[in-house]
Structures are given as structure tokens and as C-alpha cells.
Design a protein around this motif. Structure first.
Motif, mmCIF file in Angstrom:
data_model
loop_
_atom_site.group_PDB
_atom_site.id
_atom_site.type_symbol
_atom_site.label_atom_id
_atom_site.label_comp_id
_atom_site.label_asym_id
_atom_site.label_seq_id
_atom_site.Cartn_x
_atom_site.Cartn_y
_atom_site.Cartn_z
ATOM 1 N N LEU A 94 0.855 -1.191 0.000
ATOM 2 C CA LEU A 94 0.000 0.000 0.000
ATOM 3 C C LEU A 94 0.888 1.237 0.000
ATOM 4 O O LEU A 94 1.747 1.386 0.870
ATOM 5 C CB LEU A 94 -0.895 -0.005 1.243
ATOM 6 C CG LEU A 94 -1.762 1.216 1.477
ATOM 7 C CD1 LEU A 94 -2.820 1.355 0.396
ATOM 8 C CD2 LEU A 94 -2.409 1.148 2.860
ATOM 9 N N HIS A 95 0.678 2.121 -0.981
ATOM 10 C CA HIS A 95 1.386 3.398 -1.044
ATOM 11 C C HIS A 95 0.372 4.513 -0.835
ATOM 12 O O HIS A 95 -0.631 4.579 -1.556
ATOM 13 C CB HIS A 95 2.066 3.594 -2.408
ATOM 14 C CG HIS A 95 3.075 2.560 -2.752
ATOM 15 N ND1 HIS A 95 4.256 2.397 -2.062
ATOM 16 C CD2 HIS A 95 3.070 1.616 -3.723
ATOM 17 C CE1 HIS A 95 4.947 1.400 -2.594
ATOM 18 N NE2 HIS A 95 4.238 0.909 -3.606
ATOM 19 N N LEU A 96 0.628 5.371 0.133
ATOM 20 C CA LEU A 96 -0.225 6.525 0.403
ATOM 21 C C LEU A 96 0.562 7.799 0.142
ATOM 22 O O LEU A 96 1.652 7.978 0.688
ATOM 23 C CB LEU A 96 -0.704 6.522 1.858
ATOM 24 C CG LEU A 96 -1.535 5.334 2.316
ATOM 25 C CD1 LEU A 96 -1.750 5.389 3.818
ATOM 26 C CD2 LEU A 96 -2.855 5.292 1.578
ATOM 27 N N HIS A 97 0.012 8.689 -0.691
ATOM 28 C CA HIS A 97 0.647 9.970 -0.999
ATOM 29 C C HIS A 97 -0.390 11.068 -0.801
ATOM 30 O O HIS A 97 -1.396 11.102 -1.518
ATOM 31 C CB HIS A 97 1.164 10.000 -2.444
ATOM 32 C CG HIS A 97 2.091 8.889 -2.769
ATOM 33 N ND1 HIS A 97 3.406 8.865 -2.371
ATOM 34 C CD2 HIS A 97 1.883 7.716 -3.419
ATOM 35 C CE1 HIS A 97 3.970 7.745 -2.781
ATOM 36 N NE2 HIS A 97 3.071 7.026 -3.414
ATOM 37 N N ASP A 98 -0.165 11.937 0.180
ATOM 38 C CA ASP A 98 -1.085 13.041 0.462
ATOM 39 C C ASP A 98 -2.531 12.546 0.589
ATOM 40 O O ASP A 98 -3.453 13.110 0.001
ATOM 41 C CB ASP A 98 -0.977 14.120 -0.630
ATOM 42 C CG ASP A 98 0.422 14.704 -0.693
ATOM 43 O OD1 ASP A 98 1.027 14.902 0.383
ATOM 44 O OD2 ASP A 98 0.919 14.947 -1.805
ATOM 45 N N THR A 99 -2.701 11.468 1.357
ATOM 46 C CA THR A 99 -4.011 10.842 1.556
ATOM 47 C C THR A 99 -4.239 10.607 3.042
ATOM 48 O O THR A 99 -3.819 9.590 3.587
ATOM 49 C CB THR A 99 -4.081 9.499 0.778
ATOM 50 O OG1 THR A 99 -3.820 9.758 -0.604
ATOM 51 C CG2 THR A 99 -5.436 8.854 0.924
ATOM 52 N N PRO A 100 -4.895 11.537 3.733
ATOM 53 C CA PRO A 100 -5.158 11.340 5.159
ATOM 54 C C PRO A 100 -6.107 10.168 5.403
ATOM 55 O O PRO A 100 -7.023 9.925 4.620
ATOM 56 C CB PRO A 100 -5.809 12.644 5.598
ATOM 57 C CG PRO A 100 -5.775 13.568 4.445
ATOM 58 C CD PRO A 100 -5.382 12.805 3.239
ATOM 59 N N VAL A 101 -5.846 9.456 6.487
ATOM 60 C CA VAL A 101 -6.717 8.365 6.940
ATOM 61 C C VAL A 101 -7.220 8.793 8.315
ATOM 62 O O VAL A 101 -6.484 8.733 9.293
ATOM 63 C CB VAL A 101 -5.942 7.027 7.000
ATOM 64 C CG1 VAL A 101 -6.839 5.905 7.497
ATOM 65 C CG2 VAL A 101 -5.349 6.683 5.634
ATOM 66 N N THR A 102 -8.470 9.264 8.375
ATOM 67 C CA THR A 102 -8.952 9.877 9.605
ATOM 68 C C THR A 102 -10.456 9.662 9.812
ATOM 69 O O THR A 102 -11.204 9.531 8.852
ATOM 70 C CB THR A 102 -8.621 11.388 9.618
ATOM 71 O OG1 THR A 102 -8.941 11.934 10.879
ATOM 72 C CG2 THR A 102 -9.342 12.138 8.526
ATOM 73 N N ALA A 122 3.595 9.101 2.581
ATOM 74 C CA ALA A 122 4.204 10.420 2.479
ATOM 75 C C ALA A 122 3.097 11.461 2.534
ATOM 76 O O ALA A 122 2.191 11.448 1.695
ATOM 77 C CB ALA A 122 4.990 10.543 1.174
ATOM 78 N N GLY A 123 3.144 12.331 3.545
ATOM 79 C CA GLY A 123 2.131 13.362 3.683
ATOM 80 C C GLY A 123 0.736 12.794 3.898
ATOM 81 O O GLY A 123 -0.241 13.382 3.456
ATOM 82 N N PRO A 142 4.278 3.168 8.710
ATOM 83 C CA PRO A 142 5.193 4.293 8.894
ATOM 84 C C PRO A 142 4.469 5.570 9.316
ATOM 85 O O PRO A 142 3.423 5.919 8.750
ATOM 86 C CB PRO A 142 5.834 4.469 7.514
ATOM 87 C CG PRO A 142 5.663 3.159 6.834
ATOM 88 C CD PRO A 142 4.373 2.588 7.370
ATOM 89 N N GLY A 143 5.004 6.242 10.308
ATOM 90 C CA GLY A 143 4.453 7.500 10.769
ATOM 91 C C GLY A 143 3.218 7.387 11.634
ATOM 92 O O GLY A 143 2.663 8.385 12.053
#
Length: 146
Positions: A94-102, A122-123, A142-143
Motif C-alpha cells: 500500500l502506497h499513500l501519498h497526500d491521503t489522510p486516513v482519519t 508520504a504526507g 510508517p508515521g
């Protein structure tokens, strides 16, 4: 050349801004795809979906899934893990780029992301999910602090 999965004949999900919303299923939004193909959701928000077993917003069981410039918000896993995303299995990337999970919720653990595969972010903050953001995942996110 990356091969992408078509959602319908000749249509690739995520070419334009799109919202995937108000769906209920045993597992979250699932884009059928063989493991050698890439799933890409660009400028796409996965919102207000629910799943009984896990992956209220998105369920990935194998292959590579990339979310860029959207969000995974207000989804639920009513009887499982990964209210926002269930990245299940060692073959899942899974790659997340400027995609908030909230704002997602799971009945058991990892209201944001439950990761059994590999995640890069990332972001893409994973925050404000219940009962926690990513605690209990067999592999790190990560993060994500928990």
C-alpha cells in the motif's frame, strides 16, 4: 509499463476526482485485481463505507494499491479490524501519498490501518481513528504512532 486494473470495461478508477461512498459489504471497497497489476486511486475519497469483517473503507489482499491526493474518511469495520484500510497479507503493498486516513472506526483494533503487508506513506497522516490508529497490526505503518 505498469498494468492497471479496470473497474469496468475500459475504465480505470481514479483518472479524475472521484468519491467512493455509502457502501456496505462483508469487506470494504475491493478493486478486483490480480497480484501482478497495480490499483491506483488518484484524487479519490473513500468515505462512509462499512464492512463486517474488516477494511471498512478499502480491502487489499494482494498486489499494489496506490492512493494519491484523496482520503480515507469516516469508514467502519463493524466486526473486525482496519476501519479505514485492511492491507491484508504479505503480498499486499500500500502506497499513500497526500491521503489522510482519519475518522474511521473498527470494532477490534486499528481503526485507521491494519497492516499485514507493506505500507509507505508520504504526507498521509493516520490520526483520529477509533479505537486507535494502527495499533495491533502485525507489520508497522510508517508515521503511525498507535
Amino acid at each position: 509499463m505498469t498494468r492497471r486494473c479496470a473497474v469496468a470495461a475500459g475504465v480505470v478508477l481514479g483518472l479524475a476526482p472521484y468519491a467512493v461512498a455509502a457502501d456496505a459489504a462483508p469487506r470494504g471497497v475491493f478493486i478486483p485485481c490480480s497480484p501482478d497489476r497495480a490499483r491506483m486511486l488518484n484524487d479519490t475519497t473513500v468515505r462512509r463505507n462499512s464492512a463486517v469483517f474488516g477494511g471498512g473503507g478499502l480491502f487489499s489482499n494482494a498486489g499494489t494499491t496506490t492512493l494519491s491526493g484523496g482520503g480515507v474518511v469516516l469508514n467502519q469495520a463493524t466486526g473486525g479490524v482496519g476501519g479505514g484500510i485492511l492491507n491484508n497479507g504479505r503480498l499486499s503493498v500500500l502506497h499513500l501519498h497526500d491521503t489522510p486516513v482519519t475518522g474511521n472506526q473498527a470494532a477490534e483494533t486499528a481503526g485507521g490501518i491494519f497492516n499485514g503487508g507493506r505500507v509507505t506513506a508520504a504526507g498521509s497522516p493516520v490520526t483520529g481513528n477509533l479505537p486507535n490508529d494502527c495499533a495491533g497490526s502485525p507489520a508497522p505503518v510508517p508515521g503511525c504512532a498507535g
